[in-house]
Design a protein around this motif. Sequence first.
Motif, PDB file in Angstrom:
ATOM      1  N   MET A 102       0.811  -1.216   0.000  1.00 57.91           N
ATOM      2  CA  MET A 102       0.000   0.000   0.000  1.00 57.91           C
ATOM      3  C   MET A 102       0.848   1.271   0.000  1.00 57.91           C
ATOM      4  O   MET A 102       0.343   2.355  -0.288  1.00 57.91           O
TER       5      MET A 102
ATOM      6  N   VAL B 106      -4.078  -5.717   2.022  1.00 60.95           N
ATOM      7  CA  VAL B 106      -4.578  -4.822   3.081  1.00 60.95           C
ATOM      8  C   VAL B 106      -4.472  -5.564   4.415  1.00 60.95           C
ATOM      9  O   VAL B 106      -4.112  -5.006   5.423  1.00 60.95           O
TER      10      VAL B 106
ATOM     11  N   LEU C 296      -8.167  -4.626   9.219  1.00 56.18           N
ATOM     12  CA  LEU C 296      -8.597  -3.266   9.543  1.00 56.18           C
ATOM     13  C   LEU C 296      -8.212  -2.910  10.977  1.00 56.18           C
ATOM     14  O   LEU C 296      -8.603  -1.870  11.487  1.00 56.18           O
TER      15      LEU C 296
ATOM     16  N   ASN D 293       1.180  -0.564   6.838  1.00 52.05           N
ATOM     17  CA  ASN D 293      -0.210  -0.393   6.385  1.00 52.05           C
ATOM     18  C   ASN D 293      -0.925   0.428   7.452  1.00 52.05           C
ATOM     19  O   ASN D 293      -1.112  -0.061   8.573  1.00 52.05           O
TER      20      ASN D 293
ATOM     21  N   VAL E 192      -4.069   2.007   8.990  1.00 51.34           N
ATOM     22  CA  VAL E 192      -5.517   1.849   8.892  1.00 51.34           C
ATOM     23  C   VAL E 192      -6.213   3.186   8.617  1.00 51.34           C
ATOM     24  O   VAL E 192      -7.121   3.269   7.798  1.00 51.34           O
TER      25      VAL E 192
ATOM     26  N   PHE F 145      -6.456   3.966   4.927  1.00 49.47           N
ATOM     27  CA  PHE F 145      -6.941   2.958   3.975  1.00 49.47           C
ATOM     28  C   PHE F 145      -7.927   3.540   2.959  1.00 49.47           C
ATOM     29  O   PHE F 145      -7.808   3.311   1.757  1.00 49.47           O
ATOM     30  N   GLU F 146      -8.920   4.274   3.478  1.00 50.15           N
ATOM     31  CA  GLU F 146      -9.970   4.756   2.566  1.00 50.15           C
ATOM     32  C   GLU F 146      -9.369   5.698   1.531  1.00 50.15           C
ATOM     33  O   GLU F 146      -9.703   5.655   0.352  1.00 50.15           O
TER      34      GLU F 146
ATOM     35  N   SER G 277      -8.028  -6.825  -3.323  1.00 47.92           N
ATOM     36  CA  SER G 277      -7.471  -6.652  -1.987  1.00 47.92           C
ATOM     37  C   SER G 277      -7.387  -7.992  -1.284  1.00 47.92           C
ATOM     38  O   SER G 277      -8.248  -8.840  -1.449  1.00 47.92           O
TER      39      SER G 277
ATOM     40  N   ASN H  26     -15.899   0.925   0.054  1.00 49.15           N
ATOM     41  CA  ASN H  26     -14.804   1.479  -0.745  1.00 49.15           C
ATOM     42  C   ASN H  26     -14.787   0.934  -2.169  1.00 49.15           C
ATOM     43  O   ASN H  26     -13.804   1.113  -2.889  1.00 49.15           O
TER      44      ASN H  26
END
Length: 542
Positions: free
Chosen positions: A223, A247, A250, A263, A265, A268-269, A284, A308
Amino acid sequence: MIKNIWFARLTLTALAALTPPEIEVKITDENIEPIDFEEDVDLVGVTGMVMHAPRAYEIAQRFRQRGIPVVMGGPHASSLPLEAKEYADAVVIGEAENVWQGLIEDYKKGCLKPFYKQDAFCSMERLPFPRRDLLRKDAYMTVNCVQTTRGCPHQCDFCHVTHFFGKTYRCRPVEEVIEEVKRLDGEFVVFIDDNIAGNRHYAKELFTQLKPLKKKWASQASMTLTRDPELLKLAAESGCVSLFIGVESLSSENLKEVNKSFNRVSQFEEAMKALHDHDIMILSGFIFGLDHDDEGVFERTLRFCERNRIELPTFFILTPLPGTALFQRMEAEGRLLHKDWGQYNGATVVFKPKLMTEETLQRGFNWACKEGYSWNSIFKRVFHPQQRFFTRVVSNIAYRSIAQRTPEGYLPSLSRILQKMNDTIPLQNTRDLIQQVGEKITEKKLLIGQKAADTLKLYSIYNERLKTLFVRLEGSMDREGAKELVKRLRGVLDVKIQKVILDFKDVGAFSSEAIALLSRKGLLQTEEGRLWIAVNLPGIHD
Ligand code: B12
Ligand code: SF4
């Protein structure tokens, strides 16, 4: 259907290219065709991942029964060469580039050694182009698979890549990659790298030189790629149409535990949006069963994918692959259920999860796979004007046909409740909070000028083994917030949860009415000077 998404691995075509030209080579990919065990051959090579091991050993035995020597290589044989040697005449540990020709010479002389391992990782310069001509082109979405780098700069605990390649990240000369791509028929290419953007400088150079070729390509990347706008733009301009992004989870705690904190969180969006803004489709990868996953994880993750508009979500059950740090940890903790490698396939529970039973994890995973490719979910993820519509629909239908083979699953019974208990409650009267704070609860004094949060956040985690729900509260609490909390907790105690532990230590401010309400319900208690815990919520139903 599956052919629409299935591409050829490079393993055997790369090996074939390393083989002296006077030797005739045939490739059989058992994913697409049966093996002819009666074939007239001198030497058999078998490759496979961990989950293929039992089948690989069976294949080896069948040929060896006919007196044909067998060589094994690939991720599994490299991790457990002694095991593999029991079924093969020789085992290649790690890369084959520097040992394969020597092995063939030894075979010709009738003196195969038991193990072959090159002293160092091979050079990435002048690697021969894979023998794609040996593949059945009609059986794959594409045989245009190209490798530009080996390894990954990261070291996620569950990943086999760093174990296999060590801490190296090696790049082929850009001009050699470009030359290989130029020779491919058709416009679509898959770069089978583990992380195509592991070295930003190299990736930028590669993408820049790819641009004039006007190809479309797909690959895998971490990412971190989305955090470099120039790199992302170059990727899109050079023809990137889809990326597989790990990913994984979460939960920041999960990511930290598996050494994947890079990564983030909270981003992420934004990362998903950045990819979509560049018209890049997202595949993902999410892992279920990490140590901070409770039974709410399945629904939470799927809703994230829908929100998303992740085009192709894929779910895996955490799998401790031999050789990885995760495997060592699980083994040391006595959490491996067995070593039946055939079940180490990412779709079967092979270890003891922390917060769920094995059954809940398995059924929840099955549910997510099926529900994720229900028409309803496909509709939510796919119908959007921005991205490639036709490709999205066709690949979703292909994934759906795989997902439908998943055994029956169900959404764990507490899932809905856990979604509600992980939420943000907006507050109504924050003025009152500031005035009242410190009067009743001395530990919670706001400093002068400090602003009280205008929300109450609930972070909950359920331990199925202990039948206990832990709720951490964060922010501020006014009367409405307290009432809402009490209301949600009532629902909780109606189901199989036996014990609830509330942790108030991150609530920065209360209103006096909130305190009065919570005290009346027996939810506010102090212990060792800390304001926290209510166990079993004594007055909750009053
Ligand atoms: C492309 C790819 C896929 C494709 C495969 C497409 C297909 N038709 O099979 C897709 C995306 C579908 C896929 C899926 C999965 N994959 Co995958 N995949 C890869 C990837 C990125 C590249 C493979 C490749 O072509 N490598 C390039 C070749 C040249 O390298 P190589 O295979 O290592 O071969 C070299 C040496 O190992 C050696 N060698 C290998 N075999 C043999 C055999 C002999 C006889 C000899 C002499 C030498 C030799 O020689 C080669 C040259 O040096 C690898 C990662 C990687 N870097 O290899 C992961 C990898 C192989 N996949 C992995 C996994 C776990 C999976 C999944 C199980 C994930 C999941 N949970 O669902 C699925 C399984 C799918 C399936 N049913 O097969 C793991 C395997 C770990 C392990 N120890 O088993 C890897 C290593 C990635 C990782 N993150 O850990 N995968
Ligand atoms: S970023 Fe991906 S390829 Fe790299 S170590 Fe982590 S899981 Fe493996």
